[in-house]
Design a protein around this motif. Structure first.
Motif, short mmCIF file in Angstrom:
data_model
loop_
_atom_site.label_atom_id
_atom_site.label_comp_id
_atom_site.label_asym_id
_atom_site.label_seq_id
_atom_site.Cartn_x
_atom_site.Cartn_y
_atom_site.Cartn_z
N THR A 158 4.60 -14.48 -1.80
CA THR A 158 5.67 -14.42 -0.81
C THR A 158 6.62 -15.61 -0.94
O THR A 158 7.85 -15.46 -0.91
N VAL A 159 6.05 -16.80 -1.11
CA VAL A 159 6.89 -18.00 -1.26
C VAL A 159 7.71 -17.92 -2.55
O VAL A 159 8.91 -18.21 -2.56
N CYS A 160 7.07 -17.50 -3.64
CA CYS A 160 7.78 -17.40 -4.92
C CYS A 160 8.88 -16.34 -4.85
O CYS A 160 9.99 -16.55 -5.34
N GLY A 161 8.58 -15.21 -4.23
CA GLY A 161 9.60 -14.18 -4.07
C GLY A 161 10.76 -14.64 -3.22
O GLY A 161 11.92 -14.32 -3.49
N SER A 162 10.45 -15.43 -2.18
CA SER A 162 11.51 -15.96 -1.34
C SER A 162 12.42 -16.91 -2.11
O SER A 162 13.63 -16.93 -1.90
N LEU A 163 11.82 -17.69 -3.01
CA LEU A 163 12.64 -18.58 -3.84
C LEU A 163 13.56 -17.78 -4.76
O LEU A 163 14.71 -18.17 -4.99
N PHE A 164 13.08 -16.67 -5.27
CA PHE A 164 13.90 -15.81 -6.11
C PHE A 164 15.06 -15.21 -5.31
O PHE A 164 16.14 -14.97 -5.86
N ALA A 165 14.82 -14.94 -4.01
CA ALA A 165 15.79 -14.19 -3.22
C ALA A 165 16.65 -15.06 -2.32
O ALA A 165 17.55 -14.54 -1.65
N CYS A 166 16.42 -16.37 -2.30
CA CYS A 166 17.12 -17.21 -1.33
C CYS A 166 18.62 -17.32 -1.60
O CYS A 166 19.39 -17.64 -0.69
N ALA A 167 19.05 -17.06 -2.82
CA ALA A 167 20.49 -17.12 -3.13
C ALA A 167 21.18 -15.77 -2.92
O ALA A 167 22.39 -15.67 -3.13
N LEU A 168 20.43 -14.77 -2.46
CA LEU A 168 20.96 -13.43 -2.24
C LEU A 168 21.11 -13.18 -0.75
O LEU A 168 20.79 -14.05 0.06
N PRO A 169 21.61 -12.01 -0.35
CA PRO A 169 21.75 -11.73 1.09
C PRO A 169 20.43 -11.88 1.84
O PRO A 169 19.35 -11.76 1.25
N PRO A 170 20.47 -12.16 3.15
CA PRO A 170 19.25 -12.36 3.93
C PRO A 170 18.29 -11.18 3.83
O PRO A 170 18.72 -10.03 3.73
N TYR A 171 17.01 -11.49 3.87
CA TYR A 171 15.98 -10.44 3.69
C TYR A 171 14.70 -10.89 4.35
O TYR A 171 14.41 -12.09 4.45
N MET A 172 13.89 -9.91 4.78
CA MET A 172 12.53 -10.19 5.21
C MET A 172 11.68 -8.94 4.99
O MET A 172 12.20 -7.82 4.98
N GLY A 173 10.38 -9.16 4.77
CA GLY A 173 9.47 -8.05 4.51
C GLY A 173 8.35 -8.46 3.59
O GLY A 173 8.40 -9.51 2.94
N PRO A 174 7.31 -7.62 3.49
CA PRO A 174 6.12 -7.95 2.69
C PRO A 174 6.21 -7.56 1.22
O PRO A 174 5.18 -7.46 0.55
N THR A 175 7.41 -7.34 0.70
CA THR A 175 7.56 -6.85 -0.67
C THR A 175 6.91 -7.79 -1.69
O THR A 175 6.19 -7.34 -2.59
N ALA A 176 7.18 -9.09 -1.59
CA ALA A 176 6.68 -10.04 -2.59
C ALA A 176 5.16 -10.14 -2.58
O ALA A 176 4.53 -10.20 -3.63
N GLY A 177 4.56 -10.15 -1.39
CA GLY A 177 3.11 -10.22 -1.31
C GLY A 177 2.45 -9.00 -1.90
O GLY A 177 1.44 -9.10 -2.63
N MET A 178 2.99 -7.81 -1.62
CA MET A 178 2.45 -6.59 -2.20
C MET A 178 2.61 -6.60 -3.72
O MET A 178 1.71 -6.18 -4.46
N ALA A 179 3.77 -7.05 -4.18
CA ALA A 179 4.00 -7.11 -5.62
C ALA A 179 2.98 -8.01 -6.31
O ALA A 179 2.51 -7.71 -7.41
N ALA A 180 2.63 -9.12 -5.68
CA ALA A 180 1.65 -10.04 -6.26
C ALA A 180 0.29 -9.37 -6.40
O ALA A 180 -0.38 -9.49 -7.44
N LEU A 181 -0.14 -8.64 -5.38
CA LEU A 181 -1.43 -7.96 -5.44
C LEU A 181 -1.44 -6.88 -6.52
O LEU A 181 -2.38 -6.79 -7.33
N VAL A 182 -0.38 -6.07 -6.56
CA VAL A 182 -0.34 -4.97 -7.53
C VAL A 182 -0.22 -5.51 -8.96
O VAL A 182 -0.89 -5.01 -9.87
N MET A 183 0.59 -6.54 -9.17
CA MET A 183 0.74 -7.08 -10.51
C MET A 183 -0.54 -7.77 -10.99
O MET A 183 -0.92 -7.66 -12.16
N PHE A 184 -1.22 -8.47 -10.09
CA PHE A 184 -2.48 -9.11 -10.47
C PHE A 184 -3.50 -8.06 -10.90
O PHE A 184 -4.23 -8.24 -11.88
N PHE A 185 -3.57 -6.95 -10.15
CA PHE A 185 -4.47 -5.87 -10.53
C PHE A 185 -4.05 -5.26 -11.86
O PHE A 185 -4.89 -4.89 -12.68
N THR A 186 -2.74 -5.17 -12.10
CA THR A 186 -2.25 -4.56 -13.33
C THR A 186 -2.61 -5.38 -14.56
O THR A 186 -3.04 -4.83 -15.57
N VAL A 187 -2.44 -6.69 -14.49
CA VAL A 187 -2.74 -7.52 -15.66
C VAL A 187 -4.23 -7.56 -15.93
O VAL A 187 -4.65 -7.84 -17.06
#
Length: 250
Positions: A158-187
């Motif tokens: 979530t923190v890493c995703g927020s750093l990626f998105a902080c220069a873009l329009p405002p946003y909130m949601g669990p997208t980054a945390g879910m992505a981390a779980l799914v990607m970790f399982f994928t690798v």
């Protein structure tokens, strides 16, 4: 004249990969991760399937409430608690709109939101979609994972995703945390076969994630979507976390 005898009917259970089950566990110290559904089911209509899945969700919710009442917090599924927190925070922001800024990633103006943004969806449609993805994707993929590994992936993603998105329009949601779980399982399980809508044959999970990552990249670069940036940031954290874990540094 006696009726002809029919050969006995035998059922053969398919192998785990054929059923869409994980060959490797999410964590070596946890139990095996099983996709849902995993087993033999009778053919049924779409309404029967929806009713069965709703009953599963209601049963899991009742179990979570019972464990909270009994004080068994350590045995509560963390994804169930995450869904409950998302619903609660969304309700609070709906009743008291000024609270939204606590969870909002808006440049560097709200550093606390970098970690809290995963606890609140921005609107009702996003809330419903996030709950479905958390329950049917993140939950089975993280089953059996140690709580500290789960928290490191979700909070760090979530923190890493927020750093990626902080220069873009405002946003909130669990997208980054879910992505981390799914990607970790994928690798960890890149060749797990997954069934995709409208595709008759199972597709390896790594191919699916490659398409999703490409779509997120296009979203971030071409239309400046913060959701795509959040997904990429969470995925990058999961890949780095897996690399450090294999080296024994985490």
């Amino acid at each position: 004249r006696p009726a002809p005898r029919l050969p006995p009917l035998t059922l053969q259970r398919a192998s785990l990969p054929a059923l869409g089950c994980s060959v490797r566990p999410f964590s070596t110290s946890g139990g095996p991760v099983l996709f849902r559904p995993c087993g033999m089911r009778l053919n049924s209509g779409p309404m029967d399937h929806l009713r069965r899945e709703f009953d599963n969700w209601r049963r899991d919710f009742d179990v979570m409430v019972m464990k909270f009442k009994n004080g068994s917090y350590d045995s509560v599924n963390p994804v169930d608690a995450w869904i409950a927190a998302d619903v609660l925070c969304f309700t609070l922001t709906f009743v008291f709109p000024p609270l939204t800024k606590i969870f909002l990633v808006n440049g560097l103006s709200n550093p606390l939101g970098f970690a809290l943004t995963g606890l609140c969806s921005p609107n009702l449609i996003s809330l419903l979609l996030d709950c479905v993805l958390l329950y049917y994707v993140a939950r089975p993929m993280s089953q059996g994972a140690p709580l500290n590994t789960f928290l490191k992936l979700v909070v760090g993603g979530t923190v890493c995703g927020s750093l990626f998105a902080c220069a873009l329009p405002p946003y909130m949601g669990p997208t980054a945390g879910m992505a981390a779980l799914v990607m970790f399982f994928t690798v960890r399980n890149p060749d797990i076969p997954m069934r995709v809508f409208l595709i008759p044959d199972p597709v390896p999970l790594r191919h699916i994630m490659s398409v999703v990552l490409g779509f997120a990249t296009v979203q971030m670069v071409l239309i400046h979507s913060p959701a795509g940036a959040m997904f990429l940031g969470g995925s990058a954290w999961a890949i780095g976390f897996h690399h450090l874990q294999r080296q024994g540094k985490i």
